[in-house]
Design a protein around this motif. Structure first.
Motif, short mmCIF file in Angstrom:
data_model
loop_
_atom_site.label_atom_id
_atom_site.label_comp_id
_atom_site.label_asym_id
_atom_site.label_seq_id
_atom_site.Cartn_x
_atom_site.Cartn_y
_atom_site.Cartn_z
N UNK A 10 0.82 -1.22 0.00
CA UNK A 10 0.00 0.00 0.00
C UNK A 10 0.85 1.27 0.00
N UNK A 11 0.35 2.28 -0.67
CA UNK A 11 1.00 3.58 -0.71
C UNK A 11 0.50 4.44 0.45
N UNK A 12 1.16 5.55 0.72
CA UNK A 12 0.81 6.42 1.85
C UNK A 12 -0.66 6.86 1.84
N UNK A 13 -1.24 7.07 0.68
CA UNK A 13 -2.62 7.54 0.60
C UNK A 13 -3.64 6.41 0.55
N UNK A 18 -1.84 1.96 7.01
CA UNK A 18 -1.59 1.87 8.45
C UNK A 18 -2.03 0.55 9.08
N UNK A 19 -2.69 -0.31 8.33
CA UNK A 19 -3.15 -1.58 8.89
C UNK A 19 -2.47 -2.78 8.25
N UNK A 20 -1.48 -2.54 7.41
CA UNK A 20 -0.71 -3.62 6.79
C UNK A 20 0.59 -3.78 7.55
N UNK A 21 0.90 -5.00 8.02
CA UNK A 21 2.13 -5.18 8.78
C UNK A 21 3.37 -4.97 7.92
#
Length: 97
Positions: A10-13, A18-21
């Protein structure tokens, strides 16, 4: 027949950011009610992780799981884990103090 899927990082946007380890080693994964639960582990960061992540293979989405109870295990790696009677148990491992 098993089928492999490559999940894009995932990219910042992205809502999954924030939920991917993060990439890690020394963690455990257990299967419970057709979902995967990941605890602990570390990468090159100085402290292991103490967040519980859930992966739903049906939706191919990660989420963070709220931990219920009076005790939250300390961050660790190199441990073992299992699920018995709807509870996840974590055994041993290495903690940083």
């Amino acid at each position: 027949t098993l089928k492999w899927y490559l999940l894009p990082k995932p990219q910042l946007d992205d809502s999954q950011y924030n939920v991917t380890p993060f990439s890690r080693y020394g963690h455990t994964v257990v299967v419970y009610k057709r979902k995967f639960y990941l605890w602990g582990g570390r990468n090159d960061r100085p402290v292991p992780c103490n967040r519980l992540f859930c992966f739903d293979p049906k939706s191919r989405q990660w989420s963070l799981v709220s931990i219920v109870g009076d005790f939250v295990p300390s961050p660790r790696d190199g441990h073992s884990a299992c699920v018995i009677n709807d509870r996840m148990y974590i055994f041993g491992g290495f903690e940083d103090h």
